[in-house]
Write a protein that holds these residues in place. Structure first.
Motif, short mmCIF file in Angstrom:
data_model
loop_
_atom_site.label_atom_id
_atom_site.label_comp_id
_atom_site.label_asym_id
_atom_site.label_seq_id
_atom_site.Cartn_x
_atom_site.Cartn_y
_atom_site.Cartn_z
N VAL A 197 0.84 -1.20 0.00
CA VAL A 197 0.00 0.00 0.00
C VAL A 197 0.87 1.25 0.00
O VAL A 197 0.61 2.21 -0.73
CB VAL A 197 -0.94 -0.01 1.22
N ILE A 213 0.83 4.21 -2.79
CA ILE A 213 0.55 5.62 -2.51
C ILE A 213 1.75 6.48 -2.88
O ILE A 213 1.59 7.60 -3.38
CB ILE A 213 0.18 5.80 -1.02
N LYS A 266 3.80 6.02 -5.27
CA LYS A 266 4.16 5.97 -6.69
C LYS A 266 4.03 7.35 -7.32
O LYS A 266 3.12 8.11 -6.99
CB LYS A 266 3.24 4.98 -7.40
N ARG A 326 -3.49 8.53 2.90
CA ARG A 326 -2.87 8.15 4.18
C ARG A 326 -3.80 8.47 5.35
O ARG A 326 -3.98 7.65 6.23
CB ARG A 326 -1.55 8.89 4.35
N TYR A 343 -0.60 1.10 9.99
CA TYR A 343 0.60 1.25 10.82
C TYR A 343 1.84 0.95 9.99
O TYR A 343 2.80 1.72 9.97
CB TYR A 343 0.46 0.27 11.98
N LEU A 372 2.61 3.55 7.32
CA LEU A 372 3.33 4.73 7.80
C LEU A 372 4.83 4.44 7.91
O LEU A 372 5.66 5.21 7.45
CB LEU A 372 2.80 5.15 9.17
N ILE A 373 5.15 3.29 8.52
CA ILE A 373 6.56 2.95 8.69
C ILE A 373 7.24 2.80 7.34
O ILE A 373 8.30 3.35 7.08
CB ILE A 373 6.69 1.65 9.51
N GLY A 410 7.98 6.04 5.51
CA GLY A 410 9.17 6.73 6.00
C GLY A 410 10.45 6.10 5.47
O GLY A 410 11.39 6.82 5.08
N ILE A 411 10.48 4.78 5.40
CA ILE A 411 11.71 4.11 4.98
C ILE A 411 11.89 4.20 3.47
O ILE A 411 13.00 4.44 2.98
CB ILE A 411 11.68 2.65 5.43
N VAL A 452 16.36 -2.86 7.28
CA VAL A 452 16.12 -1.73 8.19
C VAL A 452 15.08 -2.09 9.24
O VAL A 452 15.17 -1.68 10.40
CB VAL A 452 15.69 -0.50 7.38
N TYR A 464 12.18 -4.23 14.02
CA TYR A 464 10.75 -3.99 14.15
C TYR A 464 9.96 -5.28 13.98
O TYR A 464 9.02 -5.55 14.74
CB TYR A 464 10.27 -2.96 13.12
#
Lengths: 498, 315
Positions: free
Chosen positions: A283, A287, A289, A299, A365, A368-369, A372-373, A407, A411
């Motif tokens: 997802v 988003i 792209k 988001r 969740y 979002l992570i 960022g990466i 990375v 997590y």
């Protein structure tokens, strides 16, 4: 095998070799661990031995102020002008003495300590019409543990008190001045600042986490359950029999149920972690792209499930899937099905529905992570891949995925651990149901170990088995974490990230 | 394994004499654009579908909360849109004679307020200490927290209950009791903000120390002003958590209805009480809880994203 040979292998072969190497190294790891443990124990006792020798030596060679400090803590400090420290030591000793030798015999530390080996012998009984309360096993165990904590703390403080005397004597002998109370207070804001900051949190964790955990570990070895509830009844030590009751396969035990629940817990944690992980990443890629508009809006819509308290959203969704809920009634109205789909009443469906709804909770969740990466992956990697003619899927497979996996390694581990203990989703959605005669101990087909533990505590007040289960959950998590810790490179080194 | 023998399909034409000339064939460009448009359309369709799935339950929840209690009852029905729109359920909730809903709401708000202050202070001091100060026993503390974190939280529930009971903080004292247990061990959740502190350059502290600042002054005057994002993140998390806690809250407040929090009260309406009569009231209560929290969250979303991504990357 040389490194060159290794590089020539294909991916699956490489993994096989990796795995073989890991297994081959495993006895070594375990051996090292054991060696470290033994060394730790040896060093521990060596340290204690040295400390005892030191204490005796100090007593023989010390002046009279030091000698008095052996019996009245803080005396030496006060006599040498360090009032602040001295008074603290003295107050601590007074408190300790008061707790240990409380004149009200049934509240003193000594009383609890003495009863700890039996957890109480006098049962509550009736004398005529009057109820005479006997021993309370619960408090004996709880305060017994607390007393041991207190004694260890006292011995440590006592030892510090003697060390201080010794050092003060040496400082005075060499002609320097001692630190005044003011200096002490200032140092708490500077060199000793960590003590100031950590005092309250450490106290909180000790009383409200460590003490209860030790207490519950001990409860696993008692017969504290419905029929042995203080203050009416006593409970006592029973050794390993609770472990037998939970794990053995005979009819009086819960072994079969336990294995089923454990298996489902692991399956659940696997899907809840990795399904959400990959779908959430997908997802995020969609988003992010180029050419997709309204990124922020998409988001924000997805993040709704994080914002709204789970007990509202999950309870509502669980009712939507009920036999008389919206989904079933609408599907029947439209004539797609003739009878309600047994979302919550059939084991297979219930498990499937739970994993499905968890995707609904979990994707945002991860999105979002991952967002960022993904933004951190150097764009020129993709650029050069595109020039080399890589397809979108190839780029995902060769660049995005390895980068993400590296990375987010730590997590994934915490997320897996968290999902094994993911109480809310199961409890609010299905409450562990459906149940059947095949599962003992009130467990249901969607129960995780943690929800089963909750049921045992709250519904059945079967504390002993709940305690055993807690220990087993800990063991499962510890094993998973140890293995992962050795396999995932980015978990290992904390300082590398600084 | 990939072999590099095949000629890659690139939009470059190689002219031997003039060296490499970057020239994109027009027909290829067109097909690429069409491709791009097609895949974007697919993505839009997926995103719209997802948005519907994600929002639907919340929209339904709002619809049902506005259903007229007097005319259509408070149970679950087999249709979505209310036949009569009304504020019956909300009016019922806001009248303290009907239920303790307002008290529950107030209780939860008080708990959330206290937690957000105390927990933030605890977490900041622990994470700051473990990240930027070096002292004996630091590794030991971190390892201990790691091990303690592997024990399931509810294991200690009964012990905590009896500890609170000794202090008189159960049932009627449930609110201070809950604040106490939420906050006491909160220092263990230091990971994310420690990750944040780790990213601040160490030279900041060092130069201030050389200038003669004590560690306390460094903490207060140098580091704290830089921690706004993580402070807001921590406050937000600490404030939101008590709204959703059912387990501890129900155990500690057991049987003392005025001292429930909203989660316990509403859960009992749906699952313990006769939920057919209370379903729309639950929906209305859920809306009243969810709306302020959601607005708060959306306003501070930026900080949440920073905290979560930072935390996930650093572990």
């Amino acid at each position: 095998m040389t490194d060159l040979d290794y590089l020539k292998l294909s991916k699956p072969q490489k993994m096989l070799v990796d795995l073989r190497r890991f297994l081959a190294a495993l006895p070594g790891h375990i051996g090292n661990g054991l060696k470290n443990l033994v060394m730790f124990i040896v060093n521990f006792f060596k340290g204690i031995g040295l400390a005892i020798v030191d204490v005796i030596q100090t007593f023989i060679h010390g002046d009279w102020k030091t000698k008095v400090s052996y019996f009245v803590m803080g005396f030496g400090s006060c006599a040498r002008g360090q009032w602040g420290r001295g008074i603290l030591f003295f107050v601590f000793q007074t408190l300790f003495n008061f707790y240990m030798f409380n004149p009200n015999a049934s509240q003193s530390g000594l009383y609890y300590l003495g009863k700890l080996s039996t957890l109480g012998t006098i049962e509550t009984h009736k004398e005529g019409r009057r109820t005479v309360y006997g021993d309370n096993s619960f408090f004996i165990l709880l305060y017994g543990v607390l007393t041991i904590f207190f004694i260890i703390a006292f011995i440590y403080t006592w030892y510090t008190n003697i060390q201080q005397n010794k050092i003060s004597e040496q400082i005075l002998k060499s002609g320097h001045k001692l630190k005044s109370t003011k200096d002490d207070l200032q140092s708490l804001m500077d060199e000793q600042f960590h003590k100031t900051l950590l005092a309250l949190p450490v106290l909180g964790v000790t009383v409200f986490t460590i003490l209860p955990i030790i207490f519950m570990i001990l409860v696993a070895f008692t017969n504290f359950d419905m029929t042995h509830q203080p203050p009416g009844k006593l409970f006592t030590w029973v050794g390993w029999s609770n472990f037998h009751e939970l794990l053995a396969s005979d009819t009086a035990s819960h072994g079969n149920t336990f294995r089923q629940v454990l298996l489902w817990t692991l399956i659940w944690a696997f899907f809840a972690t990795f399904l959400n992980y990959f779908l959430g990443m997908l997802v995020a890629i969609m988003i992010n792209k180029k050419g997709i508009k309204l990124k922020k809006m998409w988001r924000t819509i997805l993040v709704m499930t994080i914002a709204i308290p789970q007990f509202v959203s999950l309870l509502y969704v669980s009712k939507m899937f009920a036999a008389d809920g919206l989904i079933n009634t609408y599907l029947m109205k439209w004539g797609w099905i003739s009878a309600p789909i047994p979302f919550w009443t059939q084991p297979g469906w219930a498990r499937f529905t739970i994993i499905l709804i968890n995707v609904w909770i979990g994707i945002p969740y991860l999105m979002l992570i991952a967002t960022g990466i993904l933004m951190n992956i150097p764009a020129d990697l993709y650029e050069s891949a595109r020039i080399d003619g890589a397809s979108a899927f190839q780029m995902y497979q060769k660049i995005t995925l390895p980068y993400m996996l590296f990375v987010t390694g730590p997590y994934l581990l915490t997320s897996f651990t968290g999902n094994i203990n993911n109480f809310n989703v199961i409890f609010l959605l299905s409450g562990g149901k459906p149940q059947s005669m095949e599962l003992t101990g009130n467990a249901g087909y969607t129960d995780l170990l943690i929800t089963w533990l909750y049921k045992m505590t709250v519904n059945d007040t079967n504390y002993k088995l709940a305690a055993v289960m807690g220990i087993l959950v800990f063991l499962v998590l510890a094993i998973i974490n140890l293995v992962a810790y050795n396999l995932i490179p980015s978990v290992k080194n904390e300082e590398d990230f600084q | 394994m990939n072999t590099k023998n095949e000629i890659p399909e690139v939009d470059i034409v190689v002219d031997e004499k003039a060296g490499v000339i970057r020239e994109i064939k027009p027909e290829k460009l067109a097909s690429k654009k069409a491709n791009e448009r097609r895949s974007n359309t697919i993505i839009y369709v997926i995103l719209v579908l997802m948005s519907i799935i994600w929002l639907a339950p919340f929209v339904f929840l709002v619809f049902q909360s506005f259903r007229s209690y007097a005319l259509e009852g408070g149970g679950m029905v087999d249709y979505l849109l209310p036949k009569t729109w009304s504020l019956d359920n909300y009016r019922w909730l806001f009248n303290p004679e009907n239920s303790n809903f307002l008290r529950w709401y107030g209780n939860t708000f008080i708990i959330a307020l206290f937690c957000s202050v105390i927990q933030t202070m605890m977490i900041l001091s622990v994470s700051y200490t473990l990240s930027r100060l070096r002292f004996k026993g630091r590794k030991f503390i971190m390892n201990t927290v790691l091990v303690l974190g592997l024990f399931p939280g509810f294991l200690t529930m009964i012990t905590l209950y009896f500890l609170l009971k000794q202090l008189g903080l159960t049932q009627t004292g449930a609110i201070p009791g809950l604040i106490l247990i939420y906050c006491a061990s909160s220092g263990m959740g230091y990971y994310i903000s420690k990750g944040f502190f780790d990213t601040l350059p160490k030279s900041l502290d060092e130069s201030a120390r050389i200038d003669g600042a004590t560690r306390f002054q460094v903490f207060l005057k140098i580091i704290m002003p830089l921690t706004k994002p993580i402070v807001i993140y921590t406050i937000l998390m600490a404030f939101m958590a008590p709204w959703g806690d059912y387990v501890f809250a129900s155990y500690v407040a057991f049987g003392s209805e005025p001292n429930y929090n909203v989660a316990v009260g509403l859960y009992r309406w749906v699952n313990v009480a006769d939920y057919q009569g209370y379903f729309t009231r639950f929906c209305a209560g859920g809306v009243l809880v969810a709306v302020p929290i959601t607005i708060l969250f959306m306003c501070l979303q930026k900080y949440y994203v920073e905290g979560v991504t930072g935390g996930a990357v650093k572990g």
